[in-house]
Write an enzyme that holds these catalytic residues in place. Structure first.
Site, PDB file in Angstrom:
ATOM      1  N   LYS A  72      58.643  36.429  42.900  1.00  0.00           N
ATOM      2  CA  LYS A  72      57.373  35.720  43.031  1.00  0.00           C
ATOM      3  C   LYS A  72      57.548  34.258  42.618  1.00  0.00           C
ATOM      4  CE  LYS A  72      54.601  39.751  41.789  1.00  0.00           C
ATOM      5  NZ  LYS A  72      53.724  40.344  40.760  1.00  0.00           N
ATOM      6  N   TYR A 132      50.502  32.940  44.616  1.00  0.00           N
ATOM      7  CA  TYR A 132      51.896  33.337  44.525  1.00  0.00           C
ATOM      8  C   TYR A 132      52.441  33.788  45.863  1.00  0.00           C
ATOM      9  CZ  TYR A 132      49.663  37.840  43.170  1.00  0.00           C
ATOM     10  OH  TYR A 132      48.866  38.947  43.082  1.00  0.00           O
ATOM     11  N   LYS A 169      43.829  50.029  35.435  1.00  0.00           N
ATOM     12  CA  LYS A 169      45.250  50.286  35.683  1.00  0.00           C
ATOM     13  C   LYS A 169      46.119  49.604  34.623  1.00  0.00           C
ATOM     14  CE  LYS A 169      46.910  49.009  39.769  1.00  0.00           C
ATOM     15  NZ  LYS A 169      47.627  48.862  41.042  1.00  0.00           N
ATOM     16  N   ASP A 170      45.786  48.366  34.256  1.00  0.00           N
ATOM     17  CA  ASP A 170      46.572  47.661  33.240  1.00  0.00           C
ATOM     18  C   ASP A 170      46.359  48.266  31.854  1.00  0.00           C
ATOM     19  OD1 ASP A 170      47.640  46.075  35.192  1.00  0.00           O
ATOM     20  OD2 ASP A 170      46.372  44.343  34.760  1.00  0.00           O
TER      21      ASP A 170
END
Length: 183
Positions: A72, A132, A169-170
């Protein structure tokens, strides 16, 4: 463009040449030939992503495993973030180590995070627009994550006592010891 290796030598801090005057500024945000020359190998980007987040939002730490690992090239075009890369290669002498830099619309810095490294950021300004380029497409079956606050990694997030805002999710990401990693 100046590309400076960080304490994790594969991760590069990119500082483009910015030409400014009373009218504003111009900069070349990416040039394939110059970028590849700075890396010493060729990278082909296949996708551009754009996220907008508010103060205290922490995204990460994310990565993609083989065969869909991705590098990235990241930058913040509005506001400011603290951006982090973590070495996820078990065979590396730097496994589990991290580097972090402030990226902002003001400083125009970019960070190259190659395959094999996790990435995350926390927003320092009221809002931030984060762009990104990725060298691979998103493949959910290859998705990896590690907890943002894993004490084994020890990232010094500049949260100033504020609890970060995380996705479910994190919040559920595994610790480094049990995360899927690169060999």
């Amino acid at each position: 463009m100046q590309a400076t290796p960080t304490l994790l030598p594969e991760v590069l801090l990119i500082e483009p040449q910015v030409f400014g005057d009373a009218r504003g500024f111009f900069m070349e945000s990416w040039n394939e030939a110059r970028f590849n020359a700075a890396l010493g190998y060729d990278v082909h980007f296949v996708q551009d992503n754009h996220s907008r987040s508010s103060r205290g939002v922490l995204r990460g730490l994310h990565y993609q495993l083989d065969p869909h690992a991705q590098g990235k090239l990241v930058r913040c075009v509005s506001g400011a973030v603290f951006d982090v890369a973590v070495d996820m290669r078990r065979s590396s002498a730097n496994f589990g180590r991290w580097v972090g830099y402030e990226l902002s619309a003001e400083n125009q810095r970019q960070l190259w995070i190659p395959p094999g490294f996790a990435h995350g950021f926390v927003v320092l300004s009221d809002t931030a627009d984060f762009l990104y380029k990725t060298s691979g497409r998103y493949a959910p079956e290859c998705e990896g994550a590690v907890r943002w606050d894993d004490p084994a990694v020890g990232i010094a997030w500049p949260l100033d006592g504020m609890a970060p805002r995380l996705s479910p999710k994190d919040e559920a990401a595994p610790l480094l010891a049990s995360a899927r990693t690169f060999d």
